[in-house]
Write a protein that holds these residues in place. Structure first.
Motif, short mmCIF file in Angstrom:
data_model
loop_
_atom_site.label_atom_id
_atom_site.label_comp_id
_atom_site.label_asym_id
_atom_site.label_seq_id
_atom_site.Cartn_x
_atom_site.Cartn_y
_atom_site.Cartn_z
N SER A 6 0.77 -1.23 0.10
CA SER A 6 -0.06 -0.14 0.04
C SER A 6 0.79 1.10 -0.12
N LEU A 7 1.90 1.14 0.67
CA LEU A 7 2.73 2.29 0.76
C LEU A 7 3.47 2.68 -0.73
N GLY A 8 3.88 1.46 -1.12
CA GLY A 8 4.51 1.55 -2.78
C GLY A 8 3.61 2.08 -3.65
N VAL A 9 2.25 1.78 -3.53
CA VAL A 9 1.15 2.10 -4.45
C VAL A 9 0.93 3.82 -4.21
N ALA A 10 0.90 4.16 -2.91
CA ALA A 10 0.68 5.54 -2.71
C ALA A 10 1.99 6.32 -3.04
N ILE A 11 3.07 5.81 -2.83
CA ILE A 11 4.41 6.92 -3.13
C ILE A 11 4.51 6.69 -4.80
N GLY A 12 4.14 5.55 -5.53
CA GLY A 12 4.29 5.40 -6.80
C GLY A 12 3.42 6.43 -7.52
N SER A 13 2.12 6.45 -6.93
CA SER A 13 0.94 7.21 -7.73
C SER A 13 1.40 8.71 -7.58
N SER A 14 1.84 9.23 -6.23
CA SER A 14 2.46 10.63 -6.25
C SER A 14 3.54 10.83 -7.13
N THR A 15 4.53 10.07 -7.33
CA THR A 15 5.64 10.37 -8.15
C THR A 15 5.04 10.24 -9.63
N GLN A 16 4.24 9.63 -9.92
CA GLN A 16 3.56 9.66 -11.41
C GLN A 16 3.06 11.06 -11.67
N ILE A 17 2.42 11.47 -10.54
CA ILE A 17 1.64 12.87 -10.76
C ILE A 17 2.82 13.84 -10.96
N SER A 18 3.73 13.60 -10.15
CA SER A 18 4.55 14.79 -10.01
C SER A 18 5.49 14.80 -11.24
N MET A 19 5.59 13.69 -11.87
CA MET A 19 6.49 13.57 -13.05
C MET A 19 5.71 13.86 -14.47
N PHE A 20 4.31 13.84 -14.38
CA PHE A 20 3.40 13.74 -15.47
C PHE A 20 2.46 14.93 -15.20
N GLY A 21 1.87 15.25 -14.38
CA GLY A 21 0.87 16.27 -14.11
C GLY A 21 1.35 17.52 -14.03
N ILE A 22 2.39 17.75 -13.35
CA ILE A 22 3.05 19.31 -13.20
C ILE A 22 3.72 19.77 -14.40
N PHE A 53 2.70 18.91 -17.43
CA PHE A 53 1.64 18.98 -18.42
C PHE A 53 0.85 20.13 -18.20
N CYS A 54 0.72 20.65 -16.66
CA CYS A 54 0.14 21.72 -16.38
C CYS A 54 0.95 23.29 -16.78
N VAL A 55 2.34 22.85 -16.78
CA VAL A 55 2.96 23.99 -17.37
C VAL A 55 2.90 24.36 -18.96
N VAL A 56 2.95 23.09 -19.94
CA VAL A 56 2.64 23.12 -21.14
C VAL A 56 1.15 23.89 -21.48
N ILE A 57 0.09 23.13 -20.75
CA ILE A 57 -1.08 23.85 -21.02
C ILE A 57 -1.30 25.36 -20.42
N GLY A 58 -0.27 25.81 -19.68
CA GLY A 58 -0.30 27.19 -19.27
C GLY A 58 0.47 27.85 -20.47
N TRP A 59 1.43 27.45 -20.91
CA TRP A 59 2.05 28.02 -22.22
C TRP A 59 1.14 28.03 -23.15
N MET A 60 0.29 27.22 -23.42
CA MET A 60 -0.66 27.20 -24.65
C MET A 60 -2.00 28.23 -24.30
N MET A 61 -2.10 28.60 -23.12
CA MET A 61 -3.13 29.43 -22.54
C MET A 61 -2.38 30.94 -22.73
N GLY A 62 -1.21 30.85 -22.68
CA GLY A 62 -0.58 32.35 -22.61
C GLY A 62 -0.17 32.74 -21.37
N ARG A 63 -0.32 31.78 -20.31
CA ARG A 63 0.06 32.31 -18.85
C ARG A 63 1.43 31.67 -18.58
N GLU A 64 1.99 32.53 -17.78
CA GLU A 64 3.42 32.32 -17.43
C GLU A 64 3.36 31.41 -16.39
#
Length: 105
Positions: free
Chosen positions: A11-27, A29-40
């Motif tokens: 259960s700890l491996g799943v929790a830490i793994g999912s948070s790592t995946q979010i930090s490696m993809f989600g953040i 991705f939000c930066v790229v979407i912000g660039w496309m929207m014209g926000r810094e």
């Protein structure tokens, strides 16, 4: 589910793994979407964000050190989460206060 079956390591491996995946993809991705929207949006974190991240990593490491959990540790983690949320709510970014002081021309 794994915690209820007394498999805390999975259960700890799943929790830490999912948070790592979010930090490696989600953040990024939000930066790229912000660039496309014209926000810094960049990953240039200020001192407050960096210190908060460092402290939360240390707190989670101390809680995971024993490999056991109980309701009190869960309550403490929830309270730490609420403290971080409240501190980010109350914190003013130094760059935003500098922009407020400068007159618009």
């Amino acid at each position: 589910m794994f915690s209820m079956k007394d498999k805390i390591d999975i259960s700890l491996g799943v929790a830490i793994g999912s948070s790592t995946q979010i930090s490696m993809f989600g953040i990024p991705f939000c930066v790229v979407i912000g660039w496309m929207m014209g926000r810094e949006m960049d990953l240039n974190f200020q001192l407050f964000e960096t210190v908060t991240l460092f402290i939360t990593v240390i707190v989670v490491a101390f809680f995971l050190q024993e490999g056991t959990s109980n309701y009190f540790k869960g309550l403490m983690l929830i309270l730490c989460y609420l403290m971080v949320a409240a501190s980010f709510f109350a914190h003013e970014d130094p760059t935003s206060t500098d922009q407020k002081k400068q007159p618009q021309t």
